[in-house]
Design a protein around this motif. Structure first.
Motif, PDB file in Angstrom:
ATOM      1  N   GLU A   1      19.531  51.869 113.836  1.00  0.00           N
ATOM      2  CA  GLU A   1      19.827  51.150 115.069  1.00  0.00           C
ATOM      3  C   GLU A   1      18.595  50.415 115.600  1.00  0.00           C
ATOM      4  N   VAL A   2      17.425  50.985 115.369  1.00  0.00           N
ATOM      5  CA  VAL A   2      16.187  50.304 115.768  1.00  0.00           C
ATOM      6  C   VAL A   2      16.088  48.962 115.053  1.00  0.00           C
ATOM      7  N   PHE A   3      16.404  48.952 113.773  1.00  0.00           N
ATOM      8  CA  PHE A   3      16.356  47.704 113.009  1.00  0.00           C
ATOM      9  C   PHE A   3      17.414  46.716 113.492  1.00  0.00           C
ATOM     10  N   LEU A   4      18.585  47.218 113.855  1.00  0.00           N
ATOM     11  CA  LEU A   4      19.636  46.331 114.341  1.00  0.00           C
ATOM     12  C   LEU A   4      19.299  45.777 115.723  1.00  0.00           C
ATOM     13  N   ASN A   5      18.539  46.541 116.479  1.00  0.00           N
ATOM     14  CA  ASN A   5      18.061  46.060 117.788  1.00  0.00           C
ATOM     15  C   ASN A   5      16.995  44.981 117.601  1.00  0.00           C
ATOM     16  N   ASN A   6      16.116  45.206 116.646  1.00  0.00           N
ATOM     17  CA  ASN A   6      15.091  44.294 116.132  1.00  0.00           C
ATOM     18  C   ASN A   6      14.199  43.649 117.185  1.00  0.00           C
ATOM     19  N   HIS A   7      14.355  42.348 117.445  1.00  0.00           N
ATOM     20  CA  HIS A   7      13.419  41.538 118.246  1.00  0.00           C
ATOM     21  C   HIS A   7      12.051  41.505 117.578  1.00  0.00           C
ATOM     22  N   GLY A   8      12.038  41.478 116.240  1.00  0.00           N
ATOM     23  CA  GLY A   8      10.789  41.439 115.485  1.00  0.00           C
ATOM     24  C   GLY A   8      10.321  40.021 115.198  1.00  0.00           C
ATOM     25  N   ARG A   9       9.445  39.875 114.183  1.00  0.00           N
ATOM     26  CA  ARG A   9       8.872  38.584 113.850  1.00  0.00           C
ATOM     27  C   ARG A   9       9.943  37.656 113.274  1.00  0.00           C
ATOM     28  N   HIS A  10       9.938  36.409 113.753  1.00  0.00           N
ATOM     29  CA  HIS A  10      10.952  35.440 113.339  1.00  0.00           C
ATOM     30  C   HIS A  10      10.788  35.009 111.873  1.00  0.00           C
ATOM     31  N   PRO A  11      11.889  34.994 111.104  1.00  0.00           N
ATOM     32  CA  PRO A  11      11.849  34.259 109.840  1.00  0.00           C
ATOM     33  C   PRO A  11      11.557  32.785 110.149  1.00  0.00           C
ATOM     34  N   THR A  12      10.658  32.191 109.387  1.00  0.00           N
ATOM     35  CA  THR A  12      10.185  30.848 109.732  1.00  0.00           C
ATOM     36  C   THR A  12       9.955  30.008 108.487  1.00  0.00           C
ATOM     37  N   GLU A  13      10.362  28.754 108.568  1.00  0.00           N
ATOM     38  CA  GLU A  13       9.963  27.747 107.590  1.00  0.00           C
ATOM     39  C   GLU A  13       8.931  26.859 108.281  1.00  0.00           C
ATOM     40  N   TYR A  14       7.732  26.786 107.698  1.00  0.00           N
ATOM     41  CA  TYR A  14       6.628  26.105 108.375  1.00  0.00           C
ATOM     42  C   TYR A  14       6.004  25.077 107.438  1.00  0.00           C
TER      43      TYR A  14
ATOM     44  N   GLY B   1       6.177  19.739 115.926  1.00  0.00           N
ATOM     45  CA  GLY B   1       7.603  19.749 116.221  1.00  0.00           C
ATOM     46  C   GLY B   1       8.175  21.104 115.854  1.00  0.00           C
ATOM     47  N   GLY B   2       8.691  21.806 116.843  1.00  0.00           N
ATOM     48  CA  GLY B   2       9.235  23.138 116.600  1.00  0.00           C
ATOM     49  C   GLY B   2      10.694  23.228 116.996  1.00  0.00           C
ATOM     50  N   ARG B   3      11.483  23.927 116.204  1.00  0.00           N
ATOM     51  CA  ARG B   3      12.886  24.167 116.511  1.00  0.00           C
ATOM     52  C   ARG B   3      13.176  25.644 116.313  1.00  0.00           C
ATOM     53  N   ARG B   4      13.615  26.300 117.375  1.00  0.00           N
ATOM     54  CA  ARG B   4      14.101  27.682 117.258  1.00  0.00           C
ATOM     55  C   ARG B   4      15.611  27.648 117.388  1.00  0.00           C
ATOM     56  N   VAL B   5      16.301  28.276 116.450  1.00  0.00           N
ATOM     57  CA  VAL B   5      17.760  28.184 116.414  1.00  0.00           C
ATOM     58  C   VAL B   5      18.390  29.558 116.574  1.00  0.00           C
ATOM     59  N   TYR B   6      19.611  29.543 117.112  1.00  0.00           N
ATOM     60  CA  TYR B   6      20.437  30.748 117.157  1.00  0.00           C
ATOM     61  C   TYR B   6      21.174  30.901 115.828  1.00  0.00           C
ATOM     62  N   THR B   7      21.221  32.124 115.315  1.00  0.00           N
ATOM     63  CA  THR B   7      22.047  32.444 114.150  1.00  0.00           C
ATOM     64  C   THR B   7      22.748  33.763 114.400  1.00  0.00           C
ATOM     65  N   ASN B   8      23.692  34.096 113.533  1.00  0.00           N
ATOM     66  CA  ASN B   8      24.443  35.348 113.691  1.00  0.00           C
ATOM     67  C   ASN B   8      23.763  36.491 112.948  1.00  0.00           C
ATOM     68  N   LYS B   9      22.541  36.778 113.375  1.00  0.00           N
ATOM     69  CA  LYS B   9      21.752  37.886 112.850  1.00  0.00           C
ATOM     70  C   LYS B   9      21.050  38.577 114.021  1.00  0.00           C
ATOM     71  N   PRO B  10      20.507  39.779 113.830  1.00  0.00           N
ATOM     72  CA  PRO B  10      19.804  40.440 114.926  1.00  0.00           C
ATOM     73  C   PRO B  10      18.720  39.542 115.513  1.00  0.00           C
ATOM     74  N   ALA B  11      18.551  39.634 116.814  1.00  0.00           N
ATOM     75  CA  ALA B  11      17.611  38.746 117.504  1.00  0.00           C
ATOM     76  C   ALA B  11      16.174  39.018 117.097  1.00  0.00           C
ATOM     77  N   CYS B  12      15.366  37.969 117.158  1.00  0.00           N
ATOM     78  CA  CYS B  12      13.918  38.080 116.961  1.00  0.00           C
ATOM     79  C   CYS B  12      13.222  37.807 118.290  1.00  0.00           C
ATOM     80  N   GLY B  13      12.026  38.347 118.444  1.00  0.00           N
ATOM     81  CA  GLY B  13      11.320  38.190 119.707  1.00  0.00           C
ATOM     82  C   GLY B  13       9.822  38.242 119.522  1.00  0.00           C
ATOM     83  N   ALA B  14       9.170  39.118 120.290  1.00  0.00           N
ATOM     84  CA  ALA B  14       7.713  39.218 120.260  1.00  0.00           C
ATOM     85  C   ALA B  14       7.282  40.339 119.319  1.00  0.00           C
ATOM     86  N   MET B  15       6.283  40.042 118.505  1.00  0.00           N
ATOM     87  CA  MET B  15       5.670  41.071 117.660  1.00  0.00           C
ATOM     88  C   MET B  15       4.179  40.788 117.588  1.00  0.00           C
TER      89      MET B  15
END
Length: 773
Positions: free
Chosen positions: A277-290, A343-357
């Motif tokens: 459940e901790v993993f499903l709660n997440n708010h971890g580091r964002h997957p990113t294409e840079y 230029g940065g774009r953060r998008v919503y997807t149907n996966k656990p949320a990402c946040g601050a890490m």
């Protein structure tokens, strides 16, 4: 005259160490309340859809079933979030489920076993909807965005476009241009203590919520909104926290669920997550294409930086607006960069949320820039250290995007790591399969702008002393294992000239502690430390006045002396003990009470987004990693790390070294093994500490923590951050070392054996083509 002996720079045990090492410390799971109900969450089995019905018939048959919470009940659809500009989270689906594993409903039972059984018996009927699982698909226009207020009918949560100077002109005139496209998998914080809270309804119609949180104040605000109660009717209590790293820096749905169930049943409601459940709660580091382009002149002077990021935010906003800005703003330091475009774009997807890490917003961009600098150095036939020396930001300067630079120990960090690592005898000279690499960093010492735009100070500390001589420090700065309570005690004791053994820190309860914004963005030492220092200085003034009444000498002449005494500058024979001064100060007065506050100075420019990345001070790092690469298995072994970090002044050298070592270990996890993996349908497949690979002690290299001190004029006793900036440099340092070892440039993180072997195979094919051409 004998002088006061300062503790600054010495090695001090953390004030909460005895609690932790003896096992007497109280964490959320240790807390017990009479008549407590055990709460379990019912979680979605689909990635996206509407909840049509929740059937509790079988759940209610479980012995010990008491109550439930389902979508549509009062408060469950109220939107909240850590950032007021993107409050898009709800306790339960409103109106739809946004990811597989999201909380759909909850049950409350007399026992943990009953709650688990009841949750399994709940039946949920869904109308399944198409899921957005790839960030590039979220860029497209849609008739039904996942949230209101997205950009132009897409699923873009936040877009940032900034340009400073003539970027196109810089690239047109450049002698060297480096282009890099990198991919970063999402990762989780992996803290030891699972997430949990207990909501307790009080007889006076108040609600107490006990939670393992980094941000009591923001939780306080969110609960007031969801419960529709004034903040004075809600109390937040933060026990010891078993690690946070940013993963406990949001108000979360489970806290709202617990409070709503406690109100509904008039009984305490307890939620302790399992690890999955901790993993499903997440708010971890964002997957990113840079993507990044770097321009330099013929001599290696940097001319411009042009970067783009596509950031997968998952289902909720969290800190995502800040993340989007930070990926561009914090990328350029610690170097002079005449022109910058982002230029940065953060998008919503149907996966656990990402946040601050830990290292929020700076880590992925740092990898790209630092590996690009190594490629540039190779093109120039230049030592990577010399390239960085040449382009280092000078002290007392301003960056192209209006960040104010005060002190910088960056050059000293470079000097010390080059010398300690034996760089000149190893770089490009080690045997095949062995390599050494450099990575550098730059990070904030707290965000200069508070999340909520009020005139309230960002940190307030109260100090009270009564006749027992104990110094009680009240603060709501959240110690999450980094040692902030020790910093507060040290600052107050130092200001007053007394032993830290007198000091006791109460940083747990919003009923007794003044407002502090919490533990995030490396703000606590700088901001709460300054407030504590001021509070201690204000107490000292009252003790000086008491010394003056006792001796007849001017109050301003009394200074801190050895062994808790106050001496007068005009007469070395005059000495007043702390207890004598305190007794006089308490006469006809009662307890000595003082406060200290911190409010960041006004900083930045007038352009949109100018507040992001502003900080009263910045830390700097230069790390060297030595690695070996097995070309048959693709396994990377990091053997030794030299990590130089500019922390201003090291208030507690042991704590600073511990933070550096912890940052390196966590960064190596992202560099080599850690990744959250999903099925094609959006289900997380490794939500446990067996399949989610964190480095073990046996995998951890020898880490030589090198403390560099630059004594910041605005930091408490010269200090600045040391908790986050030391993570980012280790990842590119490893990547650059791998290139030195086997000649491959890795652009995907983590750098798994599979990716290493793939890159080695590509290199062999390229070499074969060249040999045959």
């Amino acid at each position: 005259m004998n002088k006061f002996v300062s503790t600054v720079g010495s090695r001090i045990p953390l004030v909460d160490a005895p609690e932790k090492v003896t096992g007497s410390g109280v964490y959320i799971e240790d807390m017990k309340f009479p008549h407590t109900l055990f709460v379990r969450m019912v979680r979605s089995t689909i990635s996206h859809g509407k909840v049509l019905a929740v059937d509790l018939t079988e759940a209610e048959k479980v012995s010990g079933f008491v109550s439930s919470l389902v979508p549509g009940e009062l408060g469950t659809g109220t939107r909240f979030g850590v950032l007021p500009i993107s409050e898009d989270e709800t306790a339960l689906p409103a109106p739809r489920v946004l990811y597989s594993g999201a909380i759909v409903a909850a049950v409350a039972c007399e026992t943990e076993e009953a709650a688990r059984e009841a949750a399994l018996r709940v039946r949920v009927e869904y109308e399944e909807l198409p899921a957005i699982l790839r960030p590039k698909d979220a860029l497209k226009k849609t008739e039904d965005p996942l949230h209101e207020g997205t950009v132009n009918g897409t699923n873009i949560h936040k877009e940032v476009d900034q340009e400073f100077g003539n970027v196109d002109g810089a690239f047109a005139s450049a002698a060297h241009v480096i282009e890099k496209d990198c991919i970063f998998d999402g990762i989780n914080h992996g803290f030891t203590e699972p997430i949990g809270c207990i909501a307790v309804p009080e007889p006076n119609e108040r609600m107490s919520v006990y939670s393992a949180t980094q941000v009591p104040h923001y939780l306080h605000r969110a609960l007031a909104k969801v419960l529709d109660e004034p903040m004075h009717k809600i109390r937040i209590y933060k026990p010891l926290v078993g690690g946070g790293f940013g993963g406990k820096s949001d108000p979360f749905p489970h806290e709202m669920v617990a409070a709503l169930l406690a109100r509904k049943t008039s009984r305490p409601a307890r939620v302790i997550f399992d690890r999955d459940e901790v993993f499903l709660n997440n708010h971890g580091r964002h997957p990113t294409e840079y993507s990044l382009k770097l321009a330099a002149d013929v001599d290696g002077n940097l001319l411009g930086l042009d970067s783009r990021s596509l950031i997968d935010g998952g289902a909720w906003g969290s800190f995502g607006v800040v993340t989007t800005y930070y990926n561009g703003i914090l990328a350029q330091g610690p170097y002079r960069m005449p022109t910058v475009r982002y230029g940065g774009r953060r998008v919503y997807t149907n996966k656990p949320a990402c946040g601050a890490m830990r290292g929020h917003g700076a880590v992925n961009a740092r990898f790209n820039l630092e590996t690009a600098l190594d490629e540039l150095a190779e093109q120039l036939d230049m030592d990577p250290f010399n390239l960085r020396f040449q382009n280092a930001l000078p002290p007392n300067s301003t960056t192209r995007n209006h960040l104010r630079i005060t002190t910088t120990g960056f050059v000293e960090c470079l000097e010390k790591t080059r010398a300690r690592s034996g760089w000149s005898k190893k770089f490009r000279q080690l045997p095949s399969g062995e390599g050494i690499g450099l990575g550098c960093g730059f990070y904030i010492s707290g965000s200069a702008l508070p999340i909520h735009r009020t005139k309230t100070p960002q940190s307030t500390v109260h100090v009270k002393i009564d006749g027992d001589g104990g110094v009680t420090i009240h603060s709501m700065a959240a110690d999450i294992g980094q040692g902030s309570d020790t910093v507060l005690a040290q600052c107050v004791a130092e200001a007053m000239g007394v032993s830290m053994k007198r000091c006791r820190v109460f940083a747990k309860d919003t009923d007794t502690a003044p407002l502090d914004l919490g533990s995030y963005s490396s703000r606590v030492t700088f901001m709460a430390g300054n407030a504590a220092l001021e509070a201690g200085q204000n107490i000292l003034k009252k003790l000086q006045a008491a010394c003056a009444r006792l001796t007849g000498l001017p109050a301003g002449g009394f200074c801190r002396g050895p062994e808790e005494t106050y001496l007068h500058k005009s007469d070395a024979t005059v000495s007043v003990s702390f207890m004598d001064a305190l007794t006089e100060a308490l006469a006809n007065n009662g307890a000595l009470i003082a406060k200290g506050i911190y409010r960041a100075p006004k900083l930045g420019g007038a352009f949109k987004g100018s507040g992001a990345g502003l900080s009263p001070s910045y830390s700097y790092q230069a790390f060297v990693a030595q690695v070996s690469v097995d070309e048959e298995t693709g396994h990377i072994r990091v053997k030794h790390v030299w990590a130089a970090h500019d922390c201003g002044m090291a208030l507690n050298r042991t704590a600073v070294e511990g933070q550096i070592e912890g940052s390196v270990h966590m960064g190596l996890g992202q560099a080599l093994t850690e990744q959250m993996l999903f099925t094609s349908g959006g289900q997380l497949i490794n939500p446990n500490l067996l399949d989610y690979k964190i480095l073990s002690p046996l995998d951890t290299p020898y880490i030589e923590a090198i403390v560099v001190e630059s004594c910041d004029p605005e930091g408490p006793m010269g200090a600045k951050e040391c908790g986050e900036g030391a993570l980012a440099p280790i990842i590119p340092a490893v990547a650059n070392a791998v290139y030195d070892a086997v000649g491959i440039r890795l652009t995907e993180v983590p750098m798994t054996p599979e990716r290493v072997l793939k890159a080695l195979e590509k290199k062999k094919k390229l070499e074969a083509r060249r040999a045959n051409s």
